[in-house]
Design a protein around this motif. Sequence first.
Motif, PDB file in Angstrom:
ATOM      1  N   LEU A   3      26.934  39.409  73.673  1.00 36.26           N
ATOM      2  CA  LEU A   3      27.522  40.194  72.557  1.00 36.26           C
ATOM      3  C   LEU A   3      26.562  39.451  71.374  1.00 36.26           C
ATOM      4  CD1 LEU A   3      31.059  39.528  73.274  1.00 36.26           C
ATOM      5  CD2 LEU A   3      30.050  41.586  73.463  1.00 36.26           C
ATOM      6  N   VAL A   4      26.081  40.546  70.645  1.00 38.36           N
ATOM      7  CA  VAL A   4      25.218  40.074  69.424  1.00 38.36           C
ATOM      8  C   VAL A   4      25.724  40.530  68.046  1.00 38.36           C
ATOM      9  CG1 VAL A   4      22.813  39.723  68.502  1.00 38.36           C
ATOM     10  CG2 VAL A   4      23.034  39.653  70.992  1.00 38.36           C
ATOM     11  N   GLU A   5      26.213  39.848  67.296  1.00 37.23           N
ATOM     12  CA  GLU A   5      26.671  40.021  65.934  1.00 37.23           C
ATOM     13  C   GLU A   5      25.559  40.261  64.922  1.00 37.23           C
ATOM     14  OE1 GLU A   5      29.866  37.339  67.886  1.00 37.23           O
ATOM     15  OE2 GLU A   5      27.639  37.441  67.418  1.00 37.23           O
ATOM     16  N   SER A   6      25.800  41.117  64.037  1.00 38.61           N
ATOM     17  CA  SER A   6      25.054  41.221  62.700  1.00 38.61           C
ATOM     18  C   SER A   6      25.589  41.749  61.654  1.00 38.61           C
ATOM     19  CB  SER A   6      23.472  42.073  62.963  1.00 38.61           C
ATOM     20  OG  SER A   6      23.883  43.263  63.294  1.00 38.61           O
ATOM     21  N   GLY A   7      25.138  41.779  60.418  1.00 38.97           N
ATOM     22  CA  GLY A   7      25.511  42.255  59.293  1.00 38.97           C
ATOM     23  C   GLY A   7      26.189  41.516  58.243  1.00 38.97           C
ATOM     24  N   GLY A   8      26.277  40.268  58.528  1.00 41.39           N
ATOM     25  CA  GLY A   8      26.972  39.247  57.633  1.00 41.39           C
ATOM     26  C   GLY A   8      26.115  39.033  56.318  1.00 41.39           C
ATOM     27  N   GLY A   9      26.602  38.369  55.305  1.00 49.18           N
ATOM     28  CA  GLY A   9      25.661  38.013  54.297  1.00 49.18           C
ATOM     29  C   GLY A   9      26.496  37.514  52.979  1.00 49.18           C
ATOM     30  N   LEU A  10      26.138  37.482  52.068  1.00 47.35           N
ATOM     31  CA  LEU A  10      26.798  37.064  50.684  1.00 47.35           C
ATOM     32  C   LEU A  10      27.327  38.243  50.065  1.00 47.35           C
ATOM     33  CD1 LEU A  10      27.683  34.884  48.731  1.00 47.35           C
ATOM     34  CD2 LEU A  10      25.394  35.097  47.676  1.00 47.35           C
ATOM     35  N   ARG A  18      29.732  45.483  56.633  1.00 42.41           N
ATOM     36  CA  ARG A  18      29.900  46.277  57.772  1.00 42.41           C
ATOM     37  C   ARG A  18      29.263  45.301  58.857  1.00 42.41           C
ATOM     38  NH1 ARG A  18      27.558  51.682  60.662  1.00 42.41           N
ATOM     39  NH2 ARG A  18      29.351  52.241  61.759  1.00 42.41           N
ATOM     40  N   LEU A  19      30.014  44.864  59.932  1.00 40.16           N
ATOM     41  CA  LEU A  19      29.504  43.968  60.742  1.00 40.16           C
ATOM     42  C   LEU A  19      29.113  44.730  62.114  1.00 40.16           C
ATOM     43  CD1 LEU A  19      31.678  40.720  60.492  1.00 40.16           C
ATOM     44  CD2 LEU A  19      29.555  41.378  59.307  1.00 40.16           C
ATOM     45  N   SER A  20      28.201  44.592  62.879  1.00 37.24           N
ATOM     46  CA  SER A  20      27.898  45.250  64.276  1.00 37.24           C
ATOM     47  C   SER A  20      27.931  44.267  65.217  1.00 37.24           C
ATOM     48  CB  SER A  20      26.659  45.813  64.132  1.00 37.24           C
ATOM     49  OG  SER A  20      26.658  47.107  63.012  1.00 37.24           O
ATOM     50  N   CYS A  21      28.310  44.529  66.378  1.00 40.90           N
ATOM     51  CA  CYS A  21      28.210  43.611  67.659  1.00 40.90           C
ATOM     52  C   CYS A  21      27.659  44.619  68.858  1.00 40.90           C
ATOM     53  CB  CYS A  21      29.755  43.337  67.715  1.00 40.90           C
ATOM     54  SG  CYS A  21      29.820  42.337  69.761  1.00 40.90           S
ATOM     55  N   PHE A 108      39.425  34.511  74.933  1.00 42.02           N
ATOM     56  CA  PHE A 108      38.313  35.324  75.181  1.00 42.02           C
ATOM     57  C   PHE A 108      37.588  35.073  76.495  1.00 42.02           C
ATOM     58  CE2 PHE A 108      39.141  36.877  71.117  1.00 42.02           C
ATOM     59  CZ  PHE A 108      38.777  35.962  69.962  1.00 42.02           C
ATOM     60  N   GLN A 109      37.131  36.266  77.052  1.00 38.35           N
ATOM     61  CA  GLN A 109      36.353  36.154  78.395  1.00 38.35           C
ATOM     62  C   GLN A 109      35.001  35.905  77.855  1.00 38.35           C
ATOM     63  OE1 GLN A 109      36.665  39.555  80.710  1.00 38.35           O
ATOM     64  NE2 GLN A 109      34.628  39.298  81.530  1.00 38.35           N
ATOM     65  N   SER A 110      34.514  36.221  76.724  1.00 38.00           N
ATOM     66  CA  SER A 110      33.257  35.989  76.413  1.00 38.00           C
ATOM     67  C   SER A 110      33.085  36.338  74.945  1.00 38.00           C
ATOM     68  CB  SER A 110      32.138  36.873  77.094  1.00 38.00           C
ATOM     69  OG  SER A 110      30.739  36.647  76.765  1.00 38.00           O
ATOM     70  N   ARG A 111      32.162  35.502  74.192  1.00 38.27           N
ATOM     71  CA  ARG A 111      32.038  35.749  72.569  1.00 38.27           C
ATOM     72  C   ARG A 111      30.658  35.530  72.236  1.00 38.27           C
ATOM     73  NH1 ARG A 111      35.277  30.924  69.311  1.00 38.27           N
ATOM     74  NH2 ARG A 111      33.077  29.591  68.916  1.00 38.27           N
ATOM     75  N   GLY A 112      30.269  36.214  71.078  1.00 32.36           N
ATOM     76  CA  GLY A 112      28.864  36.069  70.673  1.00 32.36           C
ATOM     77  C   GLY A 112      28.406  34.767  69.880  1.00 32.36           C
ATOM     78  N   GLN A 113      27.462  34.633  69.079  1.00 29.07           N
ATOM     79  CA  GLN A 113      27.205  33.404  68.239  1.00 29.07           C
ATOM     80  C   GLN A 113      27.805  33.491  66.960  1.00 29.07           C
ATOM     81  OE1 GLN A 113      25.785  30.786  69.648  1.00 29.07           O
ATOM     82  NE2 GLN A 113      26.112  31.600  71.646  1.00 29.07           N
ATOM     83  N   GLY A 114      28.112  34.746  66.580  1.00 28.93           N
ATOM     84  CA  GLY A 114      28.516  34.905  65.317  1.00 28.93           C
ATOM     85  C   GLY A 114      27.593  35.080  64.272  1.00 28.93           C
ATOM     86  N   THR A 115      28.314  35.926  62.950  1.00 29.97           N
ATOM     87  CA  THR A 115      27.499  35.996  61.759  1.00 29.97           C
ATOM     88  C   THR A 115      28.124  35.480  60.579  1.00 29.97           C
ATOM     89  OG1 THR A 115      26.332  37.985  60.639  1.00 29.97           O
ATOM     90  CG2 THR A 115      28.517  38.452  61.795  1.00 29.97           C
ATOM     91  N   GLN A 116      27.546  34.964  59.551  1.00 36.66           N
ATOM     92  CA  GLN A 116      28.005  34.281  58.712  1.00 36.66           C
ATOM     93  C   GLN A 116      28.672  35.233  57.538  1.00 36.66           C
ATOM     94  OE1 GLN A 116      28.938  30.936  57.899  1.00 36.66           O
ATOM     95  NE2 GLN A 116      29.792  31.769  56.107  1.00 36.66           N
ATOM     96  N   VAL A 117      29.836  35.248  57.363  1.00 37.77           N
ATOM     97  CA  VAL A 117      30.168  36.132  55.783  1.00 37.77           C
ATOM     98  C   VAL A 117      30.694  35.194  54.813  1.00 37.77           C
ATOM     99  CG1 VAL A 117      32.006  37.554  55.101  1.00 37.77           C
ATOM    100  CG2 VAL A 117      30.889  38.210  57.144  1.00 37.77           C
ATOM    101  N   THR A 118      30.004  35.367  53.506  1.00 37.86           N
ATOM    102  CA  THR A 118      30.354  34.644  52.490  1.00 37.86           C
ATOM    103  C   THR A 118      30.770  35.418  51.299  1.00 37.86           C
ATOM    104  OG1 THR A 118      28.817  32.800  53.022  1.00 37.86           O
ATOM    105  CG2 THR A 118      29.604  32.647  50.925  1.00 37.86           C
ATOM    106  N   VAL A 119      31.999  35.245  50.722  1.00 37.08           N
ATOM    107  CA  VAL A 119      32.516  35.962  49.705  1.00 37.08           C
ATOM    108  C   VAL A 119      32.644  35.008  48.414  1.00 37.08           C
ATOM    109  CG1 VAL A 119      34.433  37.594  49.006  1.00 37.08           C
ATOM    110  CG2 VAL A 119      33.748  37.445  51.199  1.00 37.08           C
ATOM    111  N   SER A 120      31.830  35.167  47.413  1.00 29.22           N
ATOM    112  CA  SER A 120      31.767  34.226  46.397  1.00 29.22           C
ATOM    113  C   SER A 120      31.235  35.073  45.131  1.00 29.22           C
ATOM    114  CB  SER A 120      30.928  33.179  46.451  1.00 29.22           C
ATOM    115  OG  SER A 120      30.856  32.104  45.497  1.00 29.22           O
ATOM    116  N   PRO A 121      31.753  34.729  43.942  1.00 27.63           N
ATOM    117  CA  PRO A 121      31.253  35.503  42.793  1.00 27.63           C
ATOM    118  C   PRO A 121      29.678  35.120  42.623  1.00 27.63           C
ATOM    119  CG  PRO A 121      33.334  34.119  42.288  1.00 27.63           C
ATOM    120  CD  PRO A 121      33.002  33.828  43.587  1.00 27.63           C
TER     121      PRO A 121
END
Length: 121
Positions: A3-10, A18-21, A108-121
């Motif tokens: 499982l490969v996540e993407s789409g995170g950011g500031l 929008r995150l994708s897996c 979870f049976q399995s999970r990905g490495q994750g993607t960072q989401v940062t919500v900040s002014p």
Amino acid sequence: VQLVESGGGLVQPGGSLRLSCVASGFPISTAAMSWARQAPGKGLEWVSGIYRDDSTTYADSVKGRFTISRDIVMNTVYLEMNSLKPDDTGVYFCAIDRVVGGSFGIDFQSRGQGTQVTVSP
């Protein structure tokens, strides 16, 4: 299974992401899939899940703001996040959920490495 996540950011408060897996090694049509997150210094928190029949469920903290969906052809699960708040900051993981007792959670049976989401002014 991968499982490969993407789409995170500031993003600023009130913004959207929008995150994708992308899943490989199994068809997501056969699995119950979840998104979970981990804020700095806190434990893993379940966010949303989608059943094999396409029904969906959400944590109260994100209900009405987040939408989970999937594309069977692309073997991809998505998490649309709107009206983001600083409390939504964290690493977001995609996972195959065991749905213990018929309920989504963080077993979870399995999970990905994750993607960072940062919500900040």
